[in-house]
Motif scaffolding. Structure first.
Motif, PDB file in Angstrom:
ATOM      1  N   GLY A  13       4.399   2.444  -8.444  1.00 14.45           N
ATOM      2  CA  GLY A  13       4.116   1.473  -7.387  1.00 14.45           C
ATOM      3  C   GLY A  13       4.752   0.124  -7.670  1.00 14.45           C
ATOM      4  N   CYS A  66       1.069   6.367 -11.318  1.00 19.23           N
ATOM      5  CA  CYS A  66       1.094   5.875  -9.937  1.00 19.23           C
ATOM      6  C   CYS A  66       1.227   4.361  -9.905  1.00 19.23           C
ATOM      7  CB  CYS A  66      -0.171   6.326  -9.216  1.00 19.23           C
ATOM      8  SG  CYS A  66      -0.285   5.721  -7.525  1.00 19.23           S
ATOM      9  N   GLU A 121      -5.629   2.933  -3.974  1.00 24.87           N
ATOM     10  CA  GLU A 121      -5.912   2.065  -2.839  1.00 24.87           C
ATOM     11  C   GLU A 121      -6.154   0.630  -3.274  1.00 24.87           C
ATOM     12  OE1 GLU A 121      -8.896   3.473  -0.149  1.00 24.87           O
ATOM     13  OE2 GLU A 121      -8.148   5.521  -0.229  1.00 24.87           O
ATOM     14  N   GLU A 155       0.825  -1.201   0.000  1.00 29.39           N
ATOM     15  CA  GLU A 155       0.000   0.000   0.000  1.00 29.39           C
ATOM     16  C   GLU A 155       0.862   1.256   0.000  1.00 29.39           C
ATOM     17  OE1 GLU A 155      -2.603  -0.900   3.281  1.00 29.39           O
ATOM     18  OE2 GLU A 155      -3.870  -2.179   2.013  1.00 29.39           O
ATOM     19  N   LYS A 156       1.987   1.211   0.683  1.00 32.97           N
ATOM     20  CA  LYS A 156       2.915   2.345   0.670  1.00 32.97           C
ATOM     21  C   LYS A 156       3.522   2.515  -0.726  1.00 32.97           C
ATOM     22  CE  LYS A 156       7.005   4.269   2.813  1.00 32.97           C
ATOM     23  NZ  LYS A 156       8.181   3.997   3.633  1.00 32.97           N
ATOM     24  N   PHE A 198       2.171   1.847  -3.571  1.00 34.45           N
ATOM     25  CA  PHE A 198       1.181   2.389  -4.494  1.00 34.45           C
ATOM     26  C   PHE A 198       0.607   3.730  -4.024  1.00 34.45           C
ATOM     27  CE2 PHE A 198       1.515  -1.933  -5.966  1.00 34.45           C
ATOM     28  CZ  PHE A 198       1.450  -1.778  -7.341  1.00 34.45           C
ATOM     29  N   SER A 199       1.203   4.297  -2.999  1.00 30.77           N
ATOM     30  CA  SER A 199       0.947   5.672  -2.589  1.00 30.77           C
ATOM     31  C   SER A 199       2.302   6.355  -2.688  1.00 30.77           C
ATOM     32  CB  SER A 199       0.401   5.718  -1.161  1.00 30.77           C
ATOM     33  OG  SER A 199       0.135   7.044  -0.790  1.00 30.77           O
ATOM     34  N   ASN A 200       2.550   6.967  -3.826  1.00 30.52           N
ATOM     35  CA  ASN A 200       3.893   7.424  -4.155  1.00 30.52           C
ATOM     36  C   ASN A 200       3.879   8.818  -4.769  1.00 30.52           C
ATOM     37  OD1 ASN A 200       3.317   7.036  -7.063  1.00 30.52           O
ATOM     38  ND2 ASN A 200       3.315   4.852  -6.504  1.00 30.52           N
ATOM     39  N   ARG A 201       5.011   9.260  -5.261  1.00 37.03           N
ATOM     40  CA  ARG A 201       5.149  10.620  -5.800  1.00 37.03           C
ATOM     41  C   ARG A 201       4.255  10.887  -7.017  1.00 37.03           C
ATOM     42  NH1 ARG A 201       9.572   7.670  -6.704  1.00 37.03           N
ATOM     43  NH2 ARG A 201      10.231   7.281  -8.842  1.00 37.03           N
ATOM     44  N   GLY A 243       1.094   9.738  -7.190  1.00 40.35           N
ATOM     45  CA  GLY A 243      -0.300   9.709  -6.752  1.00 40.35           C
ATOM     46  C   GLY A 243      -0.558   8.590  -5.769  1.00 40.35           C
ATOM     47  N   SER A 244      -1.806   8.204  -5.684  1.00 40.20           N
ATOM     48  CA  SER A 244      -2.180   7.158  -4.739  1.00 40.20           C
ATOM     49  C   SER A 244      -3.324   6.320  -5.302  1.00 40.20           C
ATOM     50  CB  SER A 244      -2.604   7.779  -3.413  1.00 40.20           C
ATOM     51  OG  SER A 244      -2.872   6.789  -2.456  1.00 40.20           O
ATOM     52  N   LYS A 250      -4.264   7.393 -13.303  1.00 40.41           N
ATOM     53  CA  LYS A 250      -3.536   6.647 -12.266  1.00 40.41           C
ATOM     54  C   LYS A 250      -2.412   5.787 -12.849  1.00 40.41           C
ATOM     55  CE  LYS A 250      -6.051   8.062  -8.832  1.00 40.41           C
ATOM     56  NZ  LYS A 250      -5.493   8.916  -7.800  1.00 40.41           N
TER      57      LYS A 250
END
Length: 100
Positions: free
Chosen positions: A60, A56, A36, A25-26, A28-31, A33-34, A53
């Motif tokens: 990820g 992202c 879930e 999850e971290k 795929f939450s990156n510079r 975008g994000s 996306k």
């Protein structure tokens, strides 16, 4: 729609799943975008999004591939491109291919 679908090996203990999910999850939450995880299955991670996306999802995957201990616990990892099925691939196979 693009999806990165990760199946975790069923032999991974449940206490390790929490750590693996947090790492993914971290990633795929990156510079870029994000995105879930949309899966309710503890042994599956599904990160999906549209064109907005795409970056992202790519970042990820690159972030997650750096986590070698995580890769050893993944049974399968698929990239799905609903608009262009010819782009679908097995990410683990791609990562295992030698670079010349």
């Amino acid at each position: 729609m693009y999806s990165s679908i990760i199946e975790i090996k069923k032999t991974v203990p449940s206490e390790s799943l929490v750590r693996l999910r947090k790492i993914a999850e971290k990633a795929f939450s990156n510079r870029a975008g994000s995105v879930e995880n949309s899966s309710n299955n503890p042994y599956e991670l599904v990160f999906s999004g549209g064109e907005d996306k795409f970056g992202c999802l790519e970042v990820g995957m690159l972030e997650l591939k750096r986590e070698h201990d995580v890769l050893n616990q993944i049974a399968s990892w698929r990239w799905i491109d609903e608009d262009d099925p010819g782009e679908n691939c097995d990410i683990l196979k791609v990562l295992a291919a030698p670079v010349y």
